[in-house]
Design an enzyme around this catalytic site. Sequence first.
Site, PDB file in Angstrom:
ATOM      1  N   VAL A 253     -33.582 -20.627   7.953  1.00  0.00           N
ATOM      2  CA  VAL A 253     -34.834 -19.916   7.678  1.00  0.00           C
ATOM      3  C   VAL A 253     -34.977 -19.599   6.195  1.00  0.00           C
ATOM      4  O   VAL A 253     -35.987 -19.887   5.562  1.00  0.00           O
ATOM      5  CB  VAL A 253     -34.904 -18.615   8.505  1.00  0.00           C
ATOM      6  CG1 VAL A 253     -36.134 -17.793   8.125  1.00  0.00           C
ATOM      7  CG2 VAL A 253     -34.923 -18.936   9.991  1.00  0.00           C
TER       8      VAL A 253
ATOM      9  N   ASP B  91     -26.641 -14.938  -0.679  1.00  0.00           N
ATOM     10  CA  ASP B  91     -25.943 -15.218   0.570  1.00  0.00           C
ATOM     11  C   ASP B  91     -24.479 -14.832   0.401  1.00  0.00           C
ATOM     12  O   ASP B  91     -23.883 -15.062  -0.659  1.00  0.00           O
ATOM     13  CB  ASP B  91     -26.060 -16.696   0.940  1.00  0.00           C
ATOM     14  CG  ASP B  91     -25.746 -16.968   2.398  1.00  0.00           C
ATOM     15  OD1 ASP B  91     -26.677 -17.318   3.150  1.00  0.00           O
ATOM     16  OD2 ASP B  91     -24.577 -16.822   2.800  1.00  0.00           O
TER      17      ASP B  91
ATOM     18  N   ARG C 248     -21.402 -21.755   1.033  1.00  0.00           N
ATOM     19  CA  ARG C 248     -22.806 -22.152   1.129  1.00  0.00           C
ATOM     20  C   ARG C 248     -23.449 -22.203  -0.254  1.00  0.00           C
ATOM     21  O   ARG C 248     -24.148 -23.162  -0.593  1.00  0.00           O
ATOM     22  CB  ARG C 248     -23.547 -21.150   2.022  1.00  0.00           C
ATOM     23  CG  ARG C 248     -25.056 -21.332   2.122  1.00  0.00           C
ATOM     24  CD  ARG C 248     -25.420 -22.584   2.851  1.00  0.00           C
ATOM     25  NE  ARG C 248     -26.835 -22.597   3.235  1.00  0.00           N
ATOM     26  CZ  ARG C 248     -27.514 -23.701   3.496  1.00  0.00           C
ATOM     27  NH1 ARG C 248     -26.917 -24.886   3.429  1.00  0.00           N
ATOM     28  NH2 ARG C 248     -28.774 -23.638   3.855  1.00  0.00           N
TER      29      ARG C 248
ATOM     30  N   CYS D 211     -32.766 -19.440  18.860  1.00  0.00           N
ATOM     31  CA  CYS D 211     -34.020 -18.748  19.174  1.00  0.00           C
ATOM     32  C   CYS D 211     -34.281 -18.651  20.670  1.00  0.00           C
ATOM     33  O   CYS D 211     -34.192 -17.577  21.251  1.00  0.00           O
ATOM     34  CB  CYS D 211     -35.192 -19.461  18.478  1.00  0.00           C
ATOM     35  SG  CYS D 211     -35.177 -19.298  16.678  1.00  0.00           S
TER      36      CYS D 211
ATOM     37  N   ARG E 142     -25.449 -23.971  16.664  1.00  0.00           N
ATOM     38  CA  ARG E 142     -25.569 -22.610  17.167  1.00  0.00           C
ATOM     39  C   ARG E 142     -25.954 -22.582  18.642  1.00  0.00           C
ATOM     40  O   ARG E 142     -26.945 -23.162  19.039  1.00  0.00           O
ATOM     41  CB  ARG E 142     -26.605 -21.830  16.347  1.00  0.00           C
ATOM     42  CG  ARG E 142     -26.181 -21.542  14.927  1.00  0.00           C
ATOM     43  CD  ARG E 142     -27.305 -20.872  14.160  1.00  0.00           C
ATOM     44  NE  ARG E 142     -28.478 -21.724  14.043  1.00  0.00           N
ATOM     45  CZ  ARG E 142     -29.636 -21.335  13.493  1.00  0.00           C
ATOM     46  NH1 ARG E 142     -29.757 -20.107  13.030  1.00  0.00           N
ATOM     47  NH2 ARG E 142     -30.651 -22.176  13.418  1.00  0.00           N
TER      48      ARG E 142
END
Length: 428
Positions: free
Chosen positions: A15, A33, A38, A260, A330
Amino acid sequence: MLGDKRVIVIGLGYVGLPLAVALAKSFETWGLDVDTGRIAELERQHDRTGEINAERLAASSLRLTTDPAACPDADFYIVTVPTPVDANNQPDLGIVMAATRTVGGMLKAGRRSIVIYESTVYPGVTEDMCGPELERISGLTCGEDFFLGYSPERINPGDREHTVDRITKVISGQTPAVLEAIAGLYNKVTSGGVFRAASIKAAEAAKVIENAQRDINIAFVNEITQIFAKMDLSVWDVLAAAGTKWNFLKFEPGLVGGHCIGVDPYYLAHRATELGCDPRIILAGRDMNDGMAAWVAKDVHDWHMRTGGTGAGKVLMLGLAFKQDVPDLRNSKVADLVAAFQGLGHRVDVHDPLVSAPEALHEYGLEIVSAPDTADYDLIVLAVPHRELVEDFARFTGLLAPGGGIVDLKNALAGSGQAPVGTKLWTM
């Protein structure tokens, strides 16, 4: 001038990164972050999620850091961190509250910054939990020294059509003036415009029902799939016929994972329960979808035995990501499918050319077979129809043992010519 505003995006995953890159076209934008790996990857112009290519990263003016102290004061702080559920399917707000404390430490008196949350939460979290925590950490007053907003994320991993710069953004703000400031911010990002929600709670609620509605519709199709299997009917044949009606909703059966759809309904159900409501439909949908992997494994196992199988054997599972053509692991329900086959006595090898092997081992304890090459598989299960797997599926059929079968979970091989004539085939 709005273009002179500074923005800090907290969380650079699926996102946050696309949003931050889009914002950096119009504003001085910082990406924060906590994952040092990352940030190092992004500085090398590599996005492990596959959402932003190297050329776009290299051309972006986005500034990256893991250190909140390295960030200057900002006009907008946008929180885009995960909001998972725990082992009991209860909302886990630990990450979003940790991000809130980070932002609280960055807020400065006199700046009148706006803190916008994009993380999925149940109605009330932004104002009743995040606002007070920001006050506690910063020592400032919410609604006077800083303000709140909420704009639910609508990122669909792997979707190159409904990107953050094209979709309609639902926005909300603590005051009318804050709402208009947020509108100005997001209107610079997307050509799809903004929708001004009636309140922050309305915007929070809109997000959770978007995914709960989809979850329930898929649960219905999964249920009829199981019913039709008892009648020796292919659900794909039934859906093709029913889909000719102008108002038939074209949902498909399958494993419902990801961060989600497989998670957000639990947030709404949790809040409903707190309020004394019984979210029967929401939780019934979740129960159906969470049980789909076990049903598939058992049905395939029984079919294999009926069609000449001599017992539990060796299975090649193709795909581990939660959906096709993305590396996102995920909440993958393929991991549940692997466990279900193992519970029936099968040995399972997993192959997925898109996912990270270390991540698969860390998240699910599953080793990825990089190049399966032994011709002794009793079942080859196309669980996730990555384009790469479907287009080259013929190479896998040569790995079937005599009497072995192919399992096509999403009917992806239909009409492709990739499944050899005469090979036994299971689909829903």
